[in-house]
Design an enzyme around this catalytic site. Structure first.
Site, PDB file in Angstrom:
ATOM      1  N   GLU A 180       1.018  -1.223  -0.211  1.00  0.00           N
ATOM      2  CA  GLU A 180       0.211  -0.007   0.070  1.00  0.00           C
ATOM      3  C   GLU A 180       0.840   1.378  -0.019  1.00  0.00           C
ATOM      4  O   GLU A 180       1.158   1.801   0.905  1.00  0.00           O
ATOM      5  CB  GLU A 180      -0.974  -0.062   1.166  1.00  0.00           C
ATOM      6  CG  GLU A 180      -1.953   1.193   1.352  1.00  0.00           C
ATOM      7  CD  GLU A 180      -2.731   1.436   2.612  1.00  0.00           C
ATOM      8  OE1 GLU A 180      -2.339   0.578   3.600  1.00  0.00           O
ATOM      9  OE2 GLU A 180      -3.674   2.050   2.587  1.00  0.00           O
ATOM     10  N   LYS A 222      -2.669  -1.849  -3.129  1.00  0.00           N
ATOM     11  CA  LYS A 222      -3.589  -1.119  -2.557  1.00  0.00           C
ATOM     12  C   LYS A 222      -3.018   0.234  -2.936  1.00  0.00           C
ATOM     13  O   LYS A 222      -2.076   0.409  -2.309  1.00  0.00           O
ATOM     14  CB  LYS A 222      -3.549  -1.551  -1.084  1.00  0.00           C
ATOM     15  CG  LYS A 222      -4.860  -0.267  -0.358  1.00  0.00           C
ATOM     16  CD  LYS A 222      -5.296  -1.270   1.012  1.00  0.00           C
ATOM     17  CE  LYS A 222      -6.095  -0.268   1.736  1.00  0.00           C
ATOM     18  NZ  LYS A 222      -6.876  -1.144   2.900  1.00  0.00           N
TER      19      LYS A 222
HETATM   20  P1  13P Z   1      -8.799   4.037   4.499  1.00  0.00           P
HETATM   21  O1  13P Z   1      -9.794   3.722   3.546  1.00  0.00           O
HETATM   22  O2  13P Z   1      -9.555   5.061   5.936  1.00  0.00           O
HETATM   23  O3  13P Z   1      -7.878   5.035   4.062  1.00  0.00           O
HETATM   24  O4  13P Z   1      -8.139   3.075   5.219  1.00  0.00           O
HETATM   25  C1  13P Z   1      -7.362   1.994   4.345  1.00  0.00           C
HETATM   26  C2  13P Z   1      -6.207   1.788   4.950  1.00  0.00           C
HETATM   27  O5  13P Z   1      -6.283   0.486   4.986  1.00  0.00           O
HETATM   28  C3  13P Z   1      -4.945   2.491   5.382  1.00  0.00           C
HETATM   29  O6  13P Z   1      -3.837   1.765   5.700  1.00  0.00           O
END
Ligand code: 13P
Length: 338
Positions: A180, A222
């Site tokens: 991510e 992500k």
């Molecule tokens: P949000 O959808 O609140 O951005 O969170 C996703 C997430 O896993 C952040 O690490």
């Protein structure tokens, strides 16, 4: 090179990316969860966090829209009020248990205003334990801030390098890594700037993954959407966000990647759903990887507000959560309408 866990990794990816479903991020660290609870008027203790997460994970109907849930270290060791460990609960509902394994973003030395995500020390052993506890996928989040002269090449490279090492260790343990690299929405930058930064950063991320011999079919990206900064003087509309996001992913993400999921990153609940829906409509027939949501705030916020106002309203909070899950599941198929 054939990967010894290729088959298991592929099966987990298929389960997580099942059509019409998405991933629930329930992995707020205790510090983040405490911030969210306090804003909702709830005291944050291990027991209130356990009760809240039980409420979400047992919400009837959510299993039709949620393929897996990302847990936090505290949560993966907790159980329902009846004593069912959370990973077992998820498995019996046909959902994949996941675990956040990074230990947070810390100031990056010699890079004022920038952060590097930590958590590699002891990771091999931690992954083995999490696998034992039932986790079949993991998450590692890096944050890339846009600002005057930011992000630096140093910040992008340091984060991508750590992320690739994490991904390789996950696959060695038979765990699918979600990577991510979040380009933060904070700031007054326009959508062009977000697109350029996302493009550059994704190229660096995939270079590092390749250098570390990570099996791309067994990885889920992500990502943040390509979107204007929250304080931009003129923010791009839904269609433009969708077109820019899809175009950027097509330029930067190798075709063999297992899947792409989006974070909500501070967008409103409905806004996140609308964006996902428009992205899917723009992407039809053009993208080689499946795409869906992996939201935390955008799935949880209405439920947390209801429960925070009165913990007796648990059933209503569950309905609010299932509703958002259902709307996002429709959006994941490009079939959402208000
Ligand atoms: P949000 O959808 O609140 O951005 O969170 C996703 C997430 O896993 C952040 O690490």
């Amino acid at each position: 090179m054939t990967h010894k866990h290729a088959k298991a990794l592929n099966e987990t990816v298929q389960a997580l990316m099942a059509p019409g479903k998405g991933i629930l991020a329930l992995d707020e660290s205790n510090a983040t969860c405490t911030k969210r609870f306090e804003a909702a008027g709830v005291q944050s203790t291990p027991e209130t966090r356990r009760r809240y997460r039980e409420l979400l994970m047992t919400a009837l109907g959510s299993e039709n829209h949620i393929s897996g849930a990302i847990l936090y270290d505290e949560t993966i060791r907790q159980a329902t009020s009846d004593g069912v460990p959370f990973p077992t609960l998820l498995q019996t509902r046909g959902q994949v248990p996941g675990i956040k394994v990074d230990t947070g973003a810390k100031d990056l030395a010699n890079a004022p205003g920038e952060k590097v995500t930590e958590g590699l020390d002891g990771l091999r052993e931690r992954l083995a334990e999490y696998h034992e506890l039932g986790a079949r996928f993991a998450k590692w989040r890096a944050v890339i801030a846009i600002g005057d002269g930011l992000p630096s090449q140093l910040c992008c490279e340091a984060n991508a390098h750590a992320m690739a090492r994490y991904a390789a260790l996950c696959q060695e343990a038979g765990i699918v890594p979600i990577i991510e690299p979040e380009v933060l929405i904070d700031g007054c930058h326009d959508i062009d700037r977000c697109e350029a930064v996302t493009d550059r950063n994704l190229h660096i991320v995939f270079q590092e993954l390749q250098a570390h011999r990570v099996l791309l079919e067994g990885v889920i990206l992500k990502t943040s959407m390509v979107i204007s900064g929250l304080r931009a003087s003129k923010r791009a509309g839904i269609q433009e966000v969708a077109e820019r996001t899809v175009a950027t992913l097509l330029r930067c993400v190798p075709a063999e990647l297992g899947g792409v999921v989006f974070l909500s990153g501070g967008q409103g609940n409905v806004e996140s759903t609308q964006h996902l829906n428009a992205i899917q409509q723009v992407a039809i027939g053009r993208t080689p990887w499946p795409m869906t949501f992996s939201y935390a705030r955008a799935l949880q916020q209405p439920a947390l507000e209801i429960w925070g106002s009165n913990q007796q309203r648990a059933a209503e909070a569950q309905q609010a959560f299932v509703f958002r899950a259902q709307m996002n599941a429709l959006a994941a198929c490009g079939k959402y309408s208000e």
